[in-house]
Structures are given as C-alpha cells and as structure tokens.
Design a protein around this motif. Structure first.
Motif, short mmCIF file in Angstrom:
data_model
loop_
_atom_site.label_atom_id
_atom_site.label_comp_id
_atom_site.label_asym_id
_atom_site.label_seq_id
_atom_site.Cartn_x
_atom_site.Cartn_y
_atom_site.Cartn_z
N ASN A 127 0.82 -1.34 0.06
CA ASN A 127 0.03 -0.12 0.03
C ASN A 127 0.78 1.39 -0.12
O ASN A 127 0.14 2.38 0.00
CB ASN A 127 -0.85 -0.07 1.19
CG ASN A 127 -2.10 -0.85 1.07
OD1 ASN A 127 -2.31 -1.48 -0.04
ND2 ASN A 127 -2.58 -1.54 2.25
N VAL A 128 2.24 1.23 -0.31
CA VAL A 128 3.01 2.27 -0.18
C VAL A 128 3.98 2.33 -1.59
O VAL A 128 3.85 1.16 -2.08
CB VAL A 128 3.93 2.43 1.07
CG1 VAL A 128 3.19 2.56 2.41
CG2 VAL A 128 4.77 1.51 1.09
N MET A 129 4.22 3.34 -1.91
CA MET A 129 4.89 3.75 -3.14
C MET A 129 5.94 4.67 -2.95
O MET A 129 5.92 5.59 -2.34
CB MET A 129 4.09 3.95 -4.28
CG MET A 129 4.45 3.68 -5.71
SD MET A 129 3.04 4.45 -6.84
CE MET A 129 3.61 3.67 -8.26
N LEU A 130 7.16 4.17 -3.34
CA LEU A 130 8.31 5.05 -3.25
C LEU A 130 8.35 6.33 -4.11
O LEU A 130 8.04 6.38 -5.12
CB LEU A 130 9.76 4.17 -3.74
CG LEU A 130 10.95 4.91 -3.64
CD1 LEU A 130 11.37 4.90 -2.05
CD2 LEU A 130 12.27 4.23 -4.47
N VAL A 131 8.74 7.49 -3.25
CA VAL A 131 8.76 8.80 -3.96
C VAL A 131 10.39 9.05 -4.16
O VAL A 131 11.15 9.03 -3.32
CB VAL A 131 8.29 9.72 -3.02
CG1 VAL A 131 8.51 11.17 -3.57
CG2 VAL A 131 6.89 9.52 -2.54
N PHE A 132 10.52 9.26 -5.65
CA PHE A 132 11.52 9.73 -6.18
C PHE A 132 11.90 10.89 -7.07
O PHE A 132 11.10 11.05 -7.87
CB PHE A 132 12.32 8.53 -7.03
CG PHE A 132 13.70 8.75 -7.51
CD1 PHE A 132 14.75 8.49 -6.78
CD2 PHE A 132 13.82 8.62 -8.83
CE1 PHE A 132 16.11 8.89 -7.19
CE2 PHE A 132 15.36 8.92 -9.38
CZ PHE A 132 16.20 9.04 -8.48
N ARG B 274 7.35 3.15 -9.26
CA ARG B 274 7.56 1.71 -8.99
C ARG B 274 9.03 1.53 -9.11
O ARG B 274 9.90 2.26 -9.49
CB ARG B 274 6.85 0.93 -10.18
CG ARG B 274 5.46 1.02 -10.12
CD ARG B 274 4.90 0.06 -11.13
NE ARG B 274 5.25 0.54 -12.54
CZ ARG B 274 5.25 -0.21 -13.49
NH1 ARG B 274 5.37 -1.55 -13.44
NH2 ARG B 274 5.87 0.24 -14.82
N VAL B 275 9.68 0.46 -8.30
CA VAL B 275 11.06 0.13 -8.05
C VAL B 275 11.24 -1.30 -8.82
O VAL B 275 10.72 -2.05 -8.91
CB VAL B 275 11.40 0.08 -6.65
CG1 VAL B 275 12.71 -0.31 -6.37
CG2 VAL B 275 11.03 1.34 -6.04
#
Length: 103
Positions: A70-75, A81-82
């Motif tokens: 339920n979490v997504m990386l912020v870049f 997506r990773v």
C-alpha cells in the motif's frame, strides 16, 4: 533472500487505505510480515500502563504498521515503481519511471 523494494529511511506515498495520498519517511520495515511503519501515517491511540519510561501512563498516539503493497517509493518528488538492475557485480534499485539508479 530477495531484496525489498522499500527500505528504512525512504520517503513513501500511501496509495491505499484511510491515509491515501499522504507521504512520510519509513521508520522500520518488517520483511517477514511485509509491513512498514511510516512516520505520521496510520496513527492509533494506545492506552499505556504506567512504566519507568512513562510514569503517568495514559493515552499515547503512535504509528501502526501498514502493508508494504500500500506504499509507493517517492523519487525526485514523484511516486514510482521500483525495479532492480545489476550494476557490475552489485544489485541496485532503479526507478521504473525514469530508469535512474536510486541508491
């Protein structure tokens, strides 16, 4: 053991649940249960007994674990997506949106 896509210290965006669209820093990761604790997200009230650390006890606000799906990386300010890529003999995380190396 496979590498996790979210690590301690990453900034993530919540993409599902009651705290949807909120961002925070990952405090801890539980790889076996597939859960993360995010700073300021999924807050619960806990009734604490008096102890040496908290002599008065009372009602305490704290973060509860949230599922890692339920979490997504912020870049660079955007949720992405990773993926993984081999950089020589080292496995590195990459942002799927830009293809750049994260760490």
């Amino acid at each position: 053991m496979s590498s996790l896509k979210i690590r301690k210290g990453d900034t993530v965006k919540v993409i599902a649940g009651k705290d949807c669209n909120s961002e925070g820093k990952v405090i801890s990761v539980d790889a076996k249960k597939g859960k993360v604790i995010v700073e300021g997200v999924n807050m619960i009230t806990k009734h604490a007994k008096p102890s040496q650390a908290n002599p008065n006890g009372g009602i305490v606000q704290r973060e509860a674990p949230i599922d890692i799906s339920n979490v997504m990386l912020v870049f660079k300010g955007k949720a992405t997506r990773v993926g993984f890529r081999m950089d020589g003999d080292k496995k590195v995380r990459i942002a799927k949106s830009t293809g750049e190396v994260i760490d």
